[in-house]
Design a protein around this motif. Structure first.
Motif, short mmCIF file in Angstrom:
data_model
loop_
_atom_site.label_atom_id
_atom_site.label_comp_id
_atom_site.label_asym_id
_atom_site.label_seq_id
_atom_site.Cartn_x
_atom_site.Cartn_y
_atom_site.Cartn_z
N HIS A 68 0.85 -1.18 0.00
CA HIS A 68 0.00 0.00 0.00
C HIS A 68 0.89 1.24 0.00
O HIS A 68 2.13 1.14 0.05
CB HIS A 68 -0.95 -0.02 1.20
N SER A 79 2.87 -1.44 -4.77
CA SER A 79 1.49 -1.01 -4.51
C SER A 79 0.79 -0.45 -5.74
O SER A 79 -0.35 -0.02 -5.65
CB SER A 79 1.51 0.05 -3.40
N HIS A 108 2.50 -5.27 4.67
CA HIS A 108 1.58 -4.21 5.08
C HIS A 108 1.93 -3.81 6.50
O HIS A 108 2.25 -4.66 7.34
CB HIS A 108 0.11 -4.69 5.04
N LEU A 110 1.05 -0.69 9.69
CA LEU A 110 0.14 0.35 10.16
C LEU A 110 0.93 1.62 10.44
O LEU A 110 2.15 1.65 10.32
CB LEU A 110 -0.62 -0.15 11.39
N ILE A 129 -9.45 -4.27 6.91
CA ILE A 129 -8.89 -5.62 6.77
C ILE A 129 -9.12 -6.13 5.35
O ILE A 129 -8.21 -6.69 4.71
CB ILE A 129 -9.49 -6.58 7.81
N VAL A 132 -6.57 -4.66 3.18
CA VAL A 132 -5.26 -5.29 3.33
C VAL A 132 -5.21 -6.57 2.50
O VAL A 132 -4.25 -6.82 1.76
CB VAL A 132 -4.96 -5.61 4.82
N ALA A 135 -5.03 -5.67 -1.11
CA ALA A 135 -3.75 -5.07 -1.48
C ALA A 135 -2.66 -6.14 -1.60
O ALA A 135 -1.81 -6.08 -2.51
CB ALA A 135 -3.34 -4.02 -0.43
N TYR A 136 -2.69 -7.11 -0.71
CA TYR A 136 -1.70 -8.20 -0.82
C TYR A 136 -1.90 -8.96 -2.13
O TYR A 136 -0.94 -9.28 -2.84
CB TYR A 136 -1.82 -9.17 0.36
N TYR A 159 4.62 -6.20 12.14
CA TYR A 159 3.78 -5.68 11.09
C TYR A 159 2.36 -6.25 11.15
O TYR A 159 2.06 -7.12 11.96
CB TYR A 159 4.50 -5.85 9.76
N THR A 160 1.51 -5.74 10.28
CA THR A 160 0.08 -5.96 10.43
C THR A 160 -0.31 -7.43 10.61
O THR A 160 -1.02 -7.78 11.56
CB THR A 160 -0.66 -5.38 9.20
N LEU A 161 0.15 -8.28 9.72
CA LEU A 161 -0.30 -9.68 9.78
C LEU A 161 0.25 -10.40 11.01
O LEU A 161 -0.42 -11.23 11.61
CB LEU A 161 0.05 -10.40 8.48
N VAL A 190 -5.41 -13.45 3.55
CA VAL A 190 -4.37 -12.89 2.68
C VAL A 190 -3.73 -14.00 1.84
O VAL A 190 -3.59 -13.87 0.62
CB VAL A 190 -3.30 -12.16 3.52
#
Lengths: 485, 485
Positions: A68, A79, A108, A110, A129, A132, A135-136, A159-161, A190
């Motif tokens: 992203h 991205s 990804h 935050l 979500i 995300v 985007a992946y 990170y996010t995941l 994802v």
């Protein structure tokens, strides 16, 4: 045991979903901070990865690329379609010039701010979500379109995941921490979406923590079940890291929170005081759980694995299928080529002082402390067979000072210039071990890790950029004052 | 591999400076909070250690006793001659009634307050260090006078001597962090003084961290050199722990800082999510460094070693000489006796949920979550050969709820009362594994660690206080909803 590449597992080929690796050394994703804020591949990024590729690891994973467009420090991006040509150019050069396979790690993250505030997964709604996940999927497709051999999903560290997988996941909904299955939901979505987008013939890897290394975090029991899920969702390799979390990060006022500043950061990139292969037990436990269930997905172990002997033993003992090696390959990208050729003695050994990590933390371009001062990349090994030599009357002095040993030596001579010095130490009449290294411009060293009353001997070995090593200078003997109340 | 006590190393004798242990199981020091603020041995302390001794570990280490009189929570003391008769009475009973050898751990700690403030080693002057050295020497002599078989010096976790050893030692003088030798000075003085006081024929052990498990803390590289020093200063055994530091402790307002509340506390007492034997690499690295230098001092490994198979393998592989087992021996003190007699299947397995640790943190008397609610000690195993049985129509139900599995079962029947239930789980047609236990009064259980889409089967086994186990109830099959976006 002396390592021999012939007949080794380390230098035998390995297949990941039809992708044939020439050997089992993997360069894991390492941030370089060589990209600009614009996210495009540039000349320095290209130079860095070509340099790595010339060392011929079986697989090279390019540093994390944002899926992203959120604000960040210098970071590659996947991205948008505009990033594809640059990525393709890099991959084509690697494929054109070397036998190395190339994966791209996609990430990804935050928001973080200089106040120390950070956005958390419990702050984002379901639509976020969904975004995300989408985007992946799109980024992975771009990675495929750019000609990469594989895509790797970053589910490790801060990170996010990874935050969804965490036992510290504080959400209360179906993505929430109250059950393992809920914690797995976003990462599973994802992975499934990425598979839908890239098709069944494109390898997908997942990098995730085998242990969070934070209070109340998860370890192998959970990680093994994550691995089972990832395997069921057709992941093609699992790359096991550790720690690197925000939860124990130290906030430096005015700086954005950096997730490698706590013990979990130490555990992620263990420094010189830690034993080799510290985190192999994570890959081992995960791999065992997979094999017990008849799942054959390969597992990459990493974390201060630096010798071919340890790498080979890790494979032979079935603790891992592939060996990740980051900092050692930063110090000397030619490790695979040199070791394969039986010239392991010309490797420039990593000293694990984590200057590279400190540079990353400050958003500085990541370099190795052992490189020449102005170099942005490891130097090419010239076709030079002449080792550095010591001038007549060269001397090494060692003296005790305030509980430490101070060494000083005469500079060595070399046609192309001395690249560095290795400091070797022995106890009594024992064997000499490498304790640290200094750059070629340094002629002194301080050892703060010596015991009083022990007769030490030191030697200095000079090496050039081809890794040719001088005869040892010394020994110089010194004994710190014995312990005495 | 099935363990057999006959021919095992675990149940073969072991000598520590002439002290003959009947086997190689060691109960490490565990705080009980059963002592009063007065520091004297009391009836509950006596009962606790007699209970442990009846289980017949080779060596039992009594909980840390203060070498000085500073304010603390409930804590035994060895700080004055007035404590000797009480200690002697306890030791005499252990020796009179069991074959178990008894060591006493002695400790110095600095001040902490409810504000979260704590005194640090850089706050104390040289005279205070002298006093610590002297206090250890005098306390050790009292331990000898009380009839103990050995004295153990506490140099681990968050306490005074460990803080000197730490890489985070912030002193700038000859006891300071700028060199390994300086960090060793105070601990070395203590060990030498203790040897002077107790004489050459009395065993001295040292418990210390193999790794601090905090940001910037030390690991095996330093710990191995500490071990070399301790061996040179005639330590007779080295007991290796990990973590438990103040540096990452979480302060709860109004409570004194407790050093097991951060990740270093998790690493010290790893809970159920961590793999077994997580910290064995520390003992292993330390032992290897000792043996390479021709030093034969025995090394105790500890940290979630719970099965005889792992204990025996750790000894056979030369990773340690003795096996420390704390929480498992709290759950079932009879582990050594039962395993030696080939009745390992009657052991009450520790569930590693660290309720014991939470009680310690709150200064509550330390109990095991598996004991009967009002018991202060593990129950005696009665001469009872009748296993619990299930009533006719007994049933086990398993249902999915919010990503977790909820189990409910009919209470089992037993003449002496059901002591507990073990929850077993299998995946598909796979083997059943113990996942957790519940006390005899509970008839339900929630499993938050199950994967969606995996067909699980559960069984419940009831056990009585003699460890007799019922036939399994069940299986009950359940599958959490499969992952589905």
């Amino acid at each position: 045991m002396t390592f021999s590449a012939a007949g080794s597992l380390l230098f035998s080929p390995f297949a990941i979903r039809g992708l044939r690796l020439a050997n089992r050394v993997v360069l894991p994703a390492m941030v370089t901070r060589l990209a600009g804020e614009d996210g495009f591949v540039n000349a320095e990024i290209t130079a860095r990865y070509l340099r790595h590729a010339r060392g011929e690891p079986g697989l090279m994973v390019l540093e994390a690329m944002g899926v992203h467009d959120a604000k960040s420090g210098p970071l590659l991006r996947a991205s948008h379609a505009r990033y594809v040509p640059g990525l393709r150019g890099l991959v084509e050069r690697v494929h054109g010039e070397t036998p190395v396979k190339v994966a791209a790690q996609i990430i990804h993250f935050l928001k973080i701010s200089r106040s120390g505030w950070r956005e958390k997964i419990q702050d984002i709604d379901r639509a976020a979500i969904d975004a995300v996940v989408e985007a992946y999927g799109e980024a992975a497709l771009r990675i495929r379109e750019a000609g990469f051999d594989a895509v790797e999903l970053h589910m490790a560290h801060a990170y996010t995941l990874s935050s969804f997988l965490s036992r510290r996941n504080d959400r209360h909904d179906e993505y929430g921490g109250r059950s393992l299955e809920n914690r797995l939901r976003a990462p599973s979505r994802v992975l499934r979406r990425v598979r839908e987008r890239v098709g069944t013939d494109f390898p997908i890897g997942v990098r995730f923590d085998g242990e969070e290394a934070i209070k109340g975090g998860y370890s192998v029991a959970d990680a093994a079940l994550f691995a089972v899920r990832f395997a069921h969702l057709s992941a093609d390799y699992l790359s096991v890291s550790a720690g690197g979390k925000f939860e124990d990060a130290v906030h430096h006022p005015g700086e954005p929170l950096y997730p490698y500043t706590g013990y979990s950061g130490d555990r992620c990139m263990p420094s010189a005081g830690y034993p080799d292969g510290l985190n192999v037990y994570l890959a081992e436990g995960i791999r065992r759980a997979l094999r017990e269930r008849g799942l054959e997905v390969p597992v990459i172990a990493s974390g201060k694995i630096r010798t071919p002997e340890m790498a080979e033993a890790t494979l032979r003992e079935g603790r891992a299928d592939l060996i990740g090696m980051a900092r050692q390959l930063l110090a000397d990208p030619d490790w695979p080529r040199k070791v394969r050729a039986g010239r392991g003695e010309t490797v420039v050994p990593c000293v694990y002082n984590n200057v590279c990590k400190a540079l990353d933390e400050r958003f500085h371009r990541v370099r190795c402390t052992l490189w020449r001062r102005r170099d942005l990349h490891a130097p090419e090994a010239p076709a030079d067979r002449d080792a550095p030599r010591w001038p007549a009357q060269a001397a090494l002095s060692a003296r005790a000072h305030d509980g430490r040993v101070r060494l000083e030596w005469t500079p060595a001579l070399d046609e192309e210039g001395v690249y560095g010095y290795m400091v070797l130490r022995s106890e009594g009449a024992g064997p000499f071990h490498h304790v640290d290294s200094a750059r070629g411009v340094a002629h002194r060293f301080e050892d703060a890790g010596a015991l009083g009353g022990v007769p030490y001997r030191y030697r200095i070995v000079a090496y050039d950029m081809a890794g040719n090593r001088s005869e040892p200078l010394g020994p110089a003997a010194v004994t710190l004052p014995p312990f005495d109340a």
